[in-house]
Design an enzyme around this catalytic site. Structure first.
Site, PDB file in Angstrom:
ATOM      1  N   GLY A 152       0.812  -1.219   0.000  1.00  0.00           N
ATOM      2  CA  GLY A 152       0.000   0.000   0.000  1.00  0.00           C
ATOM      3  C   GLY A 152       0.842   1.264   0.000  1.00  0.00           C
ATOM      4  O   GLY A 152       0.424   2.296   0.506  1.00  0.00           O
ATOM      5  N   GLY A 153       2.062   1.167  -0.572  1.00  0.00           N
ATOM      6  CA  GLY A 153       2.936   2.346  -0.645  1.00  0.00           C
ATOM      7  C   GLY A 153       3.673   2.627   0.654  1.00  0.00           C
ATOM      8  O   GLY A 153       4.432   3.589   0.745  1.00  0.00           O
ATOM      9  N   GLU A 174      16.789  -2.017  -3.102  1.00  0.00           N
ATOM     10  CA  GLU A 174      16.609  -2.008  -4.550  1.00  0.00           C
ATOM     11  C   GLU A 174      17.209  -0.741  -5.110  1.00  0.00           C
ATOM     12  O   GLU A 174      17.111   0.322  -4.492  1.00  0.00           O
ATOM     13  CB  GLU A 174      15.110  -2.018  -4.907  1.00  0.00           C
ATOM     14  N   LYS A 175      17.816  -0.860  -6.265  1.00  0.00           N
ATOM     15  CA  LYS A 175      18.299   0.333  -6.955  1.00  0.00           C
ATOM     16  C   LYS A 175      17.088   1.208  -7.251  1.00  0.00           C
ATOM     17  O   LYS A 175      16.028   0.710  -7.599  1.00  0.00           O
ATOM     18  CB  LYS A 175      18.995  -0.071  -8.256  1.00  0.00           C
ATOM     19  N   GLU A 211       3.471  -6.754 -10.968  1.00  0.00           N
ATOM     20  CA  GLU A 211       3.877  -5.364 -11.152  1.00  0.00           C
ATOM     21  C   GLU A 211       5.314  -5.294 -11.674  1.00  0.00           C
ATOM     22  O   GLU A 211       6.181  -6.035 -11.205  1.00  0.00           O
ATOM     23  CB  GLU A 211       3.774  -4.592  -9.833  1.00  0.00           C
ATOM     24  N   ASN A 254       0.921  -8.974  -6.540  1.00  0.00           N
ATOM     25  CA  ASN A 254      -0.187  -8.780  -5.597  1.00  0.00           C
ATOM     26  C   ASN A 254      -1.163  -9.931  -5.761  1.00  0.00           C
ATOM     27  O   ASN A 254      -1.725 -10.131  -6.838  1.00  0.00           O
ATOM     28  CB  ASN A 254      -0.869  -7.437  -5.848  1.00  0.00           C
ATOM     29  N   ARG A 281      -4.160 -10.754  -5.117  1.00  0.00           N
ATOM     30  CA  ARG A 281      -5.541 -10.377  -4.792  1.00  0.00           C
ATOM     31  C   ARG A 281      -6.123  -9.575  -5.946  1.00  0.00           C
ATOM     32  O   ARG A 281      -5.433  -9.258  -6.905  1.00  0.00           O
ATOM     33  CB  ARG A 281      -5.533  -9.483  -3.549  1.00  0.00           C
TER      34      ARG A 281
HETATM   35  P1  ADP Z   1       3.829  -1.625  -2.534  1.00  0.00           P
HETATM   36  O1  ADP Z   1       3.941  -3.016  -2.011  1.00  0.00           O
HETATM   37  O2  ADP Z   1       3.671  -0.619  -1.478  1.00  0.00           O
HETATM   38  O3  ADP Z   1       2.841  -1.523  -3.659  1.00  0.00           O
HETATM   39  P2  ADP Z   1       5.941  -1.563  -4.529  1.00  0.00           P
HETATM   40  O4  ADP Z   1       7.210  -2.315  -4.335  1.00  0.00           O
HETATM   41  O5  ADP Z   1       4.961  -2.128  -5.474  1.00  0.00           O
HETATM   42  O6  ADP Z   1       5.286  -1.320  -3.128  1.00  0.00           O
HETATM   43  O7  ADP Z   1       6.300  -0.079  -4.977  1.00  0.00           O
HETATM   44  C1  ADP Z   1       5.342   0.947  -4.977  1.00  0.00           C
HETATM   45  C2  ADP Z   1       5.798   2.076  -5.885  1.00  0.00           C
HETATM   46  O8  ADP Z   1       7.050   2.608  -5.439  1.00  0.00           O
HETATM   47  C3  ADP Z   1       6.064   1.681  -7.322  1.00  0.00           C
HETATM   48  O9  ADP Z   1       4.892   1.687  -8.098  1.00  0.00           O
HETATM   49  C4  ADP Z   1       7.052   2.732  -7.780  1.00  0.00           C
HETATM   50  O10 ADP Z   1       6.437   3.925  -8.119  1.00  0.00           O
HETATM   51  C5  ADP Z   1       7.880   2.944  -6.523  1.00  0.00           C
HETATM   52  N1  ADP Z   1       9.054   2.058  -6.540  1.00  0.00           N
HETATM   53  C6  ADP Z   1       9.161   0.870  -5.943  1.00  0.00           C
HETATM   54  N2  ADP Z   1      10.376   0.319  -6.155  1.00  0.00           N
HETATM   55  C7  ADP Z   1      11.053   1.181  -6.929  1.00  0.00           C
HETATM   56  C8  ADP Z   1      12.386   1.190  -7.474  1.00  0.00           C
HETATM   57  N3  ADP Z   1      13.238   0.206  -7.262  1.00  0.00           N
HETATM   58  N4  ADP Z   1      12.749   2.270  -8.205  1.00  0.00           N
HETATM   59  C9  ADP Z   1      11.898   3.286  -8.422  1.00  0.00           C
HETATM   60  N5  ADP Z   1      10.655   3.334  -7.926  1.00  0.00           N
HETATM   61  C10 ADP Z   1      10.218   2.300  -7.185  1.00  0.00           C
HETATM   62  P1  ADP Z   2      -3.578  -1.616  -5.400  1.00  0.00           P
HETATM   63  O1  ADP Z   2      -2.266  -2.291  -5.057  1.00  0.00           O
HETATM   64  O2  ADP Z   2      -4.750  -2.512  -5.481  1.00  0.00           O
HETATM   65  O3  ADP Z   2      -3.435  -0.665  -6.498  1.00  0.00           O
HETATM   66  P2  ADP Z   2      -3.242  -0.189  -2.998  1.00  0.00           P
HETATM   67  O4  ADP Z   2      -1.779  -0.398  -3.063  1.00  0.00           O
HETATM   68  O5  ADP Z   2      -3.767   1.179  -2.807  1.00  0.00           O
HETATM   69  O6  ADP Z   2      -3.969  -0.714  -4.246  1.00  0.00           O
HETATM   70  O7  ADP Z   2      -3.786  -1.163  -1.873  1.00  0.00           O
HETATM   71  C1  ADP Z   2      -5.146  -1.477  -1.763  1.00  0.00           C
HETATM   72  C2  ADP Z   2      -5.602  -1.329  -0.359  1.00  0.00           C
HETATM   73  O8  ADP Z   2      -4.942  -2.260   0.440  1.00  0.00           O
HETATM   74  C3  ADP Z   2      -5.315   0.031   0.218  1.00  0.00           C
HETATM   75  O9  ADP Z   2      -6.409   0.362   1.040  1.00  0.00           O
HETATM   76  C4  ADP Z   2      -4.044  -0.190   1.011  1.00  0.00           C
HETATM   77  O10 ADP Z   2      -3.995   0.705   2.101  1.00  0.00           O
HETATM   78  C5  ADP Z   2      -4.235  -1.606   1.449  1.00  0.00           C
HETATM   79  N1  ADP Z   2      -2.994  -2.369   1.572  1.00  0.00           N
HETATM   80  C6  ADP Z   2      -2.274  -2.885   0.588  1.00  0.00           C
HETATM   81  N2  ADP Z   2      -1.239  -3.587   1.063  1.00  0.00           N
HETATM   82  C7  ADP Z   2      -1.299  -3.507   2.409  1.00  0.00           C
HETATM   83  C8  ADP Z   2      -0.508  -4.015   3.478  1.00  0.00           C
HETATM   84  N3  ADP Z   2       0.556  -4.769   3.292  1.00  0.00           N
HETATM   85  N4  ADP Z   2      -0.867  -3.708   4.732  1.00  0.00           N
HETATM   86  C9  ADP Z   2      -1.956  -2.940   4.931  1.00  0.00           C
HETATM   87  N5  ADP Z   2      -2.744  -2.459   3.973  1.00  0.00           N
HETATM   88  C10 ADP Z   2      -2.429  -2.714   2.732  1.00  0.00           C
HETATM   89 MG    MG Z   3       2.927  -2.500  -5.436  1.00  0.00          MG
END
Ligand code: ADP
Ligand code: ADP
Ligand code: MG
Length: 450
Positions: free
Chosen positions: A163-164, A199-200, A273, A288, A290
């Site tokens: 979730g960022g 990660e780079k 992703e 992901n 789900r």
């Molecule tokens: P989450 O599990 O919170 O979704 P992600 O690993 O998918 O985390 O990364 C979320 C966002 O963060 C990516 O969509 C991208 O914009 C940024 N990001 C993640 N890893 C990298 C990377 N190695 N370099 C640049 N941007 C990144």
């Molecule tokens: P998507 O990955 O579906 O684009 P999000 O990254 O915004 O969407 O995540 C979907 C929902 O799940 C959001 O409400 C986010 O806060 C929640 N979420 C995702 N990953 C986690 C996590 N590891 N822990 C808690 N909440 C999460």
């Molecule tokens: Mg992600």
């Protein structure tokens, strides 16, 4: 097919799942917290039960209450939506142990992909390109060594993050140790797991993700991709399908995603992703396990109802179509409508919706759980709806989205529709070439004026 399903979620996604159940002739059971007794998902479901207090841990994360209720109401399956328990392998396991079908992949697959560092390693071994980085770090000395090898800027990521959250940017070597220590502490606090990896930091890149469906009979299909590069704080704001990438890259990404699904032993709907560098190279980011927030844009361009297929697959049905039957038609865009004020540091807003007008017309869809007179509780995610449009071309879709955003009226709370309109009007977005740093850069440069 199931005759009764419990929906273990709230908000628009609970409504989305309940609608699918209704169309499929399946009885739906809603659960709700004390703060949600007037929620739309409760009135739309066939049955609804209060399972605890407003705090998520007391209700929507309350595994034993949900399992107990599923058994008492004789539900055969549980749909977890997204967020909350959707990626909790312990919950999926608990369902399995109680003879309830968890609508999602098997618990061990969730576990395998839920550890982002381990998932990277699985994919690397399967021959899928991953972002240059490290394994899970055990101590500061190894961490420092790995950081020097990878080079700066880099990201420290929590293995259990999502979730960022749980991502930290380190620009130079001098900051590394302090940031590393803080990341471990933060990850332990937020996710109950202090594992981190490196990660780079790739930029400029596009976030491109591929939707897949896998059934229990060995069939896997890719349902095209989504561009989710319009992000703020690593959270998506706008998503679209298809992405502006060369056909060759699209094909290679689809092939890689099938490799990912096979390597993961995947079942159900999932998303792979990637980061794409604009020069033909893409790298696995995470999987992901789900349904994703932005699944509707895929539904619009493929004509595949992802929630119904999740349910059918969980019930053991084979996929009723093959890869040859899938082609992307037209263009779809989704804007997340959040109860927050973009002009005041995105502070969240809650309160009563005094007036609501939902845009309409051909190919305009609003997935939401709000209604006029509804009071948004302060306890949950700020996303209150998703505005989705579909058109023949990207330009037409942008025009349609702008018109729909202008028409959307939500009074009584603060929201981001005007802000979304500004983004859509920006040159970068219009060009389709925008990357993940576009929105933050644009915000920083006063790209939006108010
Ligand atoms: P989450 O599990 O919170 O979704 P992600 O690993 O998918 O985390 O990364 C979320 C966002 O963060 C990516 O969509 C991208 O914009 C940024 N990001 C993640 N890893 C990298 C990377 N190695 N370099 C640049 N941007 C990144
Ligand atoms: P998507 O990955 O579906 O684009 P999000 O990254 O915004 O969407 O995540 C979907 C929902 O799940 C959001 O409400 C986010 O806060 C929640 N979420 C995702 N990953 C986690 C996590 N590891 N822990 C808690 N909440 C999460
Ligand atoms: Mg992600």
């Amino acid at each position: 097919m199931f005759s009764k399903i419990l929906v273990a979620n709230r908000g628009e996604i609970a409504v989305r799942v309940i609608r699918a159940c209704k169309e499929m002739g399946i009885t739906s059971v809603a659960v709700f917290s004390e703060a949600d007794k007037d929620a739309l998902h409760v009135s739309l479901a066939d049955e609804g039960y209060c399972i605890g207090g407003p705090a998520p841990r007391d209700s929507y994360l309350n595994m034993s209450a949900i399992i107990t209720l599923a058994r008492a109401t004789e539900c055969e399956a549980i749909h977890p939506g997204y967020g909350f328990l959707a990626e909790n392998h312990r919950f999926a396991r608990l369902c399995e142990e109680h003879g309830i079908v968890f609508i999602g992949p098997p618990s061990e697959v969730i576990k395998r992909m839920g550890d982002k560092a381990a998932a990277r390693e699985t994919m690397r071994q399967a021959g899928v390109p991953v972002i240059p980085g490290s394994d899970t770090l055990r101590d500061i000395a190894t961490a420092r060594h790995e950081a020097e090898r990878i080079g700066f800027p880099l990201l420290i990521k929590a293995s259990s993050g999502g979730g960022g959250r749980g991502i930290r940017l380190v620009r130079e070597a001098g900051e590394f140790e302090r940031q590393y220590t803080a990341s471990v502490a933060e990850a332990r606090n937020a996710f109950g797991d202090g594992s981190v990896y490196l990660e780079k930091y790739l930029r400029p890149v596009k976030h491109i993700e591929v939707q897949i469906l896998a059934d229990n009979h060995g069939h896997i299909v890719c349902l095209g991709e989504r561009d989710c590069s319009a992000q703020r704080k690593n959270q998506k704001m706008i998503e679209e399908s298809p992405a502006a990438i060369p056909e060759k890259v699209r094909r290679r990404m689809a092939e890689a995603s099938v490799m990912v699904a096979v390597a993961a032993g995947y079942r159900g709907a999932g998303t792979v992703e990637y980061l794409y560098d604009g020069a033909g190279n893409f790298y696995f980011l995470e999987m992901n396990t789900r349904l994703q927030v932005e699944h509707p844009v895929t539904e619009m361009v493929t004509w595949v109802d992802l929630v119904k297929w999740q349910i059918r697959i969980a019930a053991g049905s084979p996929l009723g179509f093959s890869q040859d039957n899938i082609s992307l038609m037209g263009h779809s865009i989704e804007c997340r409508i959040n109860a927050e004020n973009p002009y005041r540091s995105f502070r969240p807003s809650s309160g009563r919706i005094e007036m609501l007008h939902v845009p309409g017309g051909p190919w305009v869809r609003f997935d939401t759980a709000i209604y006029q007179g509804y009071t948004i509780p302060p306890f949950y995610d700020s996303m209150i709806g998703k505005l989705i449009v579909y058109a023949k071309t990207r330009d037409e879709a942008i025009r349609k989205m702008k018109a729909a955003l202008c028409e959307l009226i939500i009074e009584g709370i603060e929201h981001n529709a005007d802000f979304q309109l500004e983004i859509l009007s920006s040159e970068e977005f219009e060009s389709a070439a925008y990357t993940t740093d576009f929105l933050e850069g644009w915000l920083g440069n006063g790209g939006h004026e108010k």
